[in-house]
Design a protein around this motif. Structure first.
Motif, PDB file in Angstrom:
ATOM      1  N   ASP A  95      38.253 102.400  -5.864  1.00 42.81           N
ATOM      2  CA  ASP A  95      37.593 102.571  -4.579  1.00 42.81           C
ATOM      3  C   ASP A  95      38.514 103.305  -3.608  1.00 42.81           C
ATOM      4  OD1 ASP A  95      35.367 101.072  -5.404  1.00 42.81           O
ATOM      5  OD2 ASP A  95      36.316  99.197  -4.786  1.00 42.81           O
ATOM      6  N   LEU A  96      37.953 104.267  -2.876  1.00 46.10           N
ATOM      7  CA  LEU A  96      38.701 104.850  -1.774  1.00 46.10           C
ATOM      8  C   LEU A  96      38.739 103.866  -0.609  1.00 46.10           C
ATOM      9  CD1 LEU A  96      38.115 107.435  -3.487  1.00 46.10           C
ATOM     10  CD2 LEU A  96      38.039 108.676  -1.322  1.00 46.10           C
ATOM     11  N   SER A  97      39.639 104.108   0.318  1.00 47.19           N
ATOM     12  CA  SER A  97      39.682 103.277   1.518  1.00 47.19           C
ATOM     13  C   SER A  97      38.391 103.456   2.309  1.00 47.19           C
ATOM     14  CB  SER A  97      40.874 103.685   2.390  1.00 47.19           C
ATOM     15  OG  SER A  97      40.738 105.038   2.806  1.00 47.19           O
ATOM     16  N   ILE A  98      38.049 102.439   3.091  1.00 46.38           N
ATOM     17  CA  ILE A  98      36.930 102.548   4.024  1.00 46.38           C
ATOM     18  C   ILE A  98      37.440 103.323   5.227  1.00 46.38           C
ATOM     19  CG2 ILE A  98      35.323 101.270   5.468  1.00 46.38           C
ATOM     20  CD1 ILE A  98      35.422  99.033   3.401  1.00 46.38           C
ATOM     21  N   GLN A  99      36.717 104.373   5.582  1.00 47.67           N
ATOM     22  CA  GLN A  99      37.239 105.343   6.544  1.00 47.67           C
ATOM     23  C   GLN A  99      36.111 105.990   7.324  1.00 47.67           C
ATOM     24  OE1 GLN A  99      37.899 109.244   3.847  1.00 47.67           O
ATOM     25  NE2 GLN A  99      38.934 107.415   3.043  1.00 47.67           N
ATOM     26  N   LEU A 100      36.498 106.859   8.251  1.00 54.05           N
ATOM     27  CA  LEU A 100      35.551 107.679   9.005  1.00 54.05           C
ATOM     28  C   LEU A 100      36.305 108.875   9.551  1.00 54.05           C
ATOM     29  CD1 LEU A 100      35.477 106.727  12.586  1.00 54.05           C
ATOM     30  CD2 LEU A 100      36.022 104.839  11.059  1.00 54.05           C
ATOM     31  N   HIS A 101      35.549 109.822  10.095  1.00 49.69           N
ATOM     32  CA  HIS A 101      36.157 111.049  10.609  1.00 49.69           C
ATOM     33  C   HIS A 101      35.679 111.304  12.039  1.00 49.69           C
ATOM     34  CE1 HIS A 101      37.156 111.615   6.434  1.00 49.69           C
ATOM     35  NE2 HIS A 101      35.885 111.658   6.114  1.00 49.69           N
ATOM     36  N   PRO A 102      36.546 111.827  12.899  1.00 46.95           N
ATOM     37  CA  PRO A 102      36.163 112.097  14.283  1.00 46.95           C
ATOM     38  C   PRO A 102      35.295 113.349  14.407  1.00 46.95           C
ATOM     39  CG  PRO A 102      38.406 112.832  13.895  1.00 46.95           C
ATOM     40  CD  PRO A 102      37.960 112.148  12.631  1.00 46.95           C
ATOM     41  N   HIS A 103      34.547 113.425  15.500  1.00 46.00           N
ATOM     42  CA  HIS A 103      33.763 114.626  15.776  1.00 46.00           C
ATOM     43  C   HIS A 103      34.662 115.724  16.346  1.00 46.00           C
ATOM     44  CE1 HIS A 103      33.912 113.498  20.013  1.00 46.00           C
ATOM     45  NE2 HIS A 103      33.343 112.327  19.730  1.00 46.00           N
ATOM     46  N   ASP A 104      34.092 116.903  16.534  1.00 44.38           N
ATOM     47  CA  ASP A 104      34.883 118.072  16.918  1.00 44.38           C
ATOM     48  C   ASP A 104      35.682 117.854  18.205  1.00 44.38           C
ATOM     49  OD1 ASP A 104      34.101 119.566  14.752  1.00 44.38           O
ATOM     50  OD2 ASP A 104      32.560 120.701  15.816  1.00 44.38           O
ATOM     51  N   GLU A 105      35.016 117.343  19.232  1.00 46.57           N
ATOM     52  CA  GLU A 105      35.683 117.201  20.531  1.00 46.57           C
ATOM     53  C   GLU A 105      36.883 116.259  20.446  1.00 46.57           C
ATOM     54  OE1 GLU A 105      34.629 115.792  25.116  1.00 46.57           O
ATOM     55  OE2 GLU A 105      33.013 116.137  23.671  1.00 46.57           O
ATOM     56  N   LEU A 106      36.697 115.131  19.780  1.00 47.16           N
ATOM     57  CA  LEU A 106      37.773 114.158  19.661  1.00 47.16           C
ATOM     58  C   LEU A 106      38.896 114.709  18.773  1.00 47.16           C
ATOM     59  CD1 LEU A 106      38.443 111.308  20.647  1.00 47.16           C
ATOM     60  CD2 LEU A 106      37.385 110.401  18.567  1.00 47.16           C
ATOM     61  N   ASP A 150      38.989  88.731  11.157  1.00 49.49           N
ATOM     62  CA  ASP A 150      38.748  87.609  10.235  1.00 49.49           C
ATOM     63  C   ASP A 150      38.505  88.084   8.800  1.00 49.49           C
ATOM     64  OD1 ASP A 150      36.102  88.526  10.239  1.00 49.49           O
ATOM     65  OD2 ASP A 150      35.396  86.979  11.615  1.00 49.49           O
ATOM     66  N   ARG A 151      38.755  89.393   8.555  1.00 46.57           N
ATOM     67  CA  ARG A 151      38.729  89.981   7.208  1.00 46.57           C
ATOM     68  C   ARG A 151      37.358  89.830   6.544  1.00 46.57           C
ATOM     69  NH1 ARG A 151      43.871  90.980   5.650  1.00 46.57           N
ATOM     70  NH2 ARG A 151      43.398  90.912   3.417  1.00 46.57           N
ATOM     71  N   THR A 152      36.315  90.097   7.316  1.00 42.82           N
ATOM     72  CA  THR A 152      34.948  90.044   6.782  1.00 42.82           C
ATOM     73  C   THR A 152      34.244  91.403   6.860  1.00 42.82           C
ATOM     74  OG1 THR A 152      34.077  89.353   8.949  1.00 42.82           O
ATOM     75  CG2 THR A 152      34.677  87.597   7.363  1.00 42.82           C
ATOM     76  N   LEU A 153      34.992  92.484   7.039  1.00 42.86           N
ATOM     77  CA  LEU A 153      34.385  93.801   7.201  1.00 42.86           C
ATOM     78  C   LEU A 153      33.445  94.143   6.045  1.00 42.86           C
ATOM     79  CD1 LEU A 153      34.189  96.513   8.748  1.00 42.86           C
ATOM     80  CD2 LEU A 153      36.131  97.309   7.384  1.00 42.86           C
ATOM     81  N   LEU A 154      33.837  93.804   4.818  1.00 42.72           N
ATOM     82  CA  LEU A 154      33.020  94.160   3.652  1.00 42.72           C
ATOM     83  C   LEU A 154      31.636  93.528   3.704  1.00 42.72           C
ATOM     84  CD1 LEU A 154      35.638  93.960   0.744  1.00 42.72           C
ATOM     85  CD2 LEU A 154      34.791  95.995   1.917  1.00 42.72           C
ATOM     86  N   ASP A 155      31.510  92.404   4.417  1.00 46.79           N
ATOM     87  CA  ASP A 155      30.203  91.747   4.523  1.00 46.79           C
ATOM     88  C   ASP A 155      29.205  92.595   5.312  1.00 46.79           C
ATOM     89  OD1 ASP A 155      31.290  89.628   3.165  1.00 46.79           O
ATOM     90  OD2 ASP A 155      31.663  88.420   4.956  1.00 46.79           O
ATOM     91  N   TYR A 156      29.711  93.537   6.101  1.00 46.01           N
ATOM     92  CA  TYR A 156      28.843  94.343   6.960  1.00 46.01           C
ATOM     93  C   TYR A 156      28.604  95.752   6.413  1.00 46.01           C
ATOM     94  CZ  TYR A 156      29.815  90.652  10.346  1.00 46.01           C
ATOM     95  OH  TYR A 156      29.928  89.437  10.967  1.00 46.01           O
ATOM     96  N   MET A 157      29.162  96.046   5.248  1.00 44.44           N
ATOM     97  CA  MET A 157      29.051  97.390   4.688  1.00 44.44           C
ATOM     98  C   MET A 157      27.744  97.565   3.909  1.00 44.44           C
ATOM     99  SD  MET A 157      31.805  99.080   5.619  1.00 44.44           S
ATOM    100  CE  MET A 157      31.325  98.297   7.172  1.00 44.44           C
ATOM    101  N   ASN A 158      27.206  98.767   3.941  1.00 49.18           N
ATOM    102  CA  ASN A 158      26.005  99.119   3.191  1.00 49.18           C
ATOM    103  C   ASN A 158      26.404  99.797   1.884  1.00 49.18           C
ATOM    104  OD1 ASN A 158      23.133  99.817   2.727  1.00 49.18           O
ATOM    105  ND2 ASN A 158      23.883 101.900   3.047  1.00 49.18           N
ATOM    106  N   TYR A 159      26.011  99.225   0.764  1.00 44.76           N
ATOM    107  CA  TYR A 159      26.354  99.760  -0.556  1.00 44.76           C
ATOM    108  C   TYR A 159      25.169 100.524  -1.125  1.00 44.76           C
ATOM    109  CZ  TYR A 159      30.509  96.794  -0.484  1.00 44.76           C
ATOM    110  OH  TYR A 159      31.707  96.212  -0.149  1.00 44.76           O
TER     111      TYR A 159
END
Length: 320
Positions: A95-106, A150-159
């Motif tokens: 699995d890759l890390s859970i991540q995101l990317h900023p928009h152009d302005e940011l 509280d280390r529950t991020l995975l509970d909120y992810m959409n698979y």
């Protein structure tokens, strides 16, 4: 300018594997090769031509010499002399890390960079392989921060379970991760800016936890639950099937069982073909190049006519 092929730029990654060699015939030298950069103008990782009289010439040197004849006038008006997209194949053994990317302005204000809008085309997937794309319920900034604490991020992810041919469009700000067992083609803005928010507590080869970008990510995340990421497209034979049309790139799917001619005289953009199945010969007025699964070719904006000769192939056609 004839159709140009480039040497792949191979990247070792903690999560990489060997499918780039096994499935796409890439000359990898390790069993943790995660990415093959097919066409890149990223600083320090600029692609070089692999075929013909221009062999060894860098993409930036081509742009300096040919300018809008290579890129297209409207492309240069928008992006200057910087090649605006980055083309990759990615092999995720883990699995890759859970991540995101900023928009152009940011991205511009923080990193003097483009943002990173991207799309994925699944080429191969192990049984039960999946992606993480977005949240599975409405989120708020407060709920998100609490899930990290509280280390529950995975509970909120959409698979999303995936199979070959599935295609996903990843807007800036959308939290995501490529799952183990997935081999895909990626088309993205020219940017290498990633905010990593969770990495399964993995350690690098020196035994260190990888850096997280928790604070940077907070102002970049889109907390809304949006079902806007699955790309629905047709796979009709011997015609052009639209896939993605966004401000940064346009992608179409070609499922060819016979030759096809593309009239590109009025196309004010370069054209890229990524071969995701089979093989073909791609030709313009000045020459031709063979193309097999896992290979990529660039044709200049000055091409008035592109001929695809094949008895069976599947191509992603990318323009700006």
């Amino acid at each position: 300018m004839y159709p140009l092929k480039f040497h792949p730029i191979l990247k070792e990654r903690l999560w990489g594997g060997t499918k780039l060699a096994e499935k796409l015939n890439k000359p990898i030298t390790s069993d943790i090769t995660g990415e093959s950069w097919e066409l890149s103008g990223v600083k320090e990782d600029v692609s070089r031509v692999a075929n013909g009289d221009l062999k060894g010439t860098s993409l930036n040197e081509l742009i300096d010499q040919w300018g809008e004849r290579l890129l297209g006038r409207s492309v240069m008006e928008r992006f200057g002399s910087e090649f605006p997209i980055l083309i990759k194949f990615i092999d995720a053994k883990q699995d890759l890390s859970i991540q995101l990317h900023p928009h152009d302005e940011l991205a511009r204000s923080r990193h003097n960079s483009f943002g990173k809008t991207e799309m994925w085309y699944i080429m191969d997937a192990d049984e039960d392989a999946n992606l993480i794309v977005g949240f599975n319920q409405p989120m708020t900034r407060e709920k998100y921060v609490r899930s990290l604490e509280d280390r529950t991020l995975l509970d909120y992810m959409n698979y999303e379970r995936v199979k070959p041919g599935d295609t996903f469009f990843i807007n800036t700000g959308k939290i995501h991760a490529i799952g183990a067992g997935v081999l895909l083609a990626e088309i993205q803005q020219t940017s290498d800016i990633t905010y990593r928010v969770y990495d399964f507590d993995r350690r690098d080869k020196e035994g260190k936890l990888r850096e997280l970008h928790t604070d940077l990510a907070l102002d970049a995340i889109d907390f809304e639950k949006k079902d806007d990421f699955v790309v629905t497209y047709e796979r009709k034979q011997d015609v052009v099937n639209p896939m993605v049309d966004c401000p940064y790139f346009k992608t179409q799917f070609l499922n060819l069982q016979k030759d096809l001619v593309r009239d590109t005289q009025s196309r004010d953009s370069f054209t890229i073909f990524m071969c995701v199945h089979g093989e073909a010969v791609i030709a313009n007025e000045n020459g031709s190049a063979s193309l097999k699964k896992g290979e990529t070719v660039l044709l200049p904006a000055s091409s008035a006519r592109i001929e695809i000769r094949t008895s069976g192939c599947e191509l992603l056609e990318v323009t700006v």
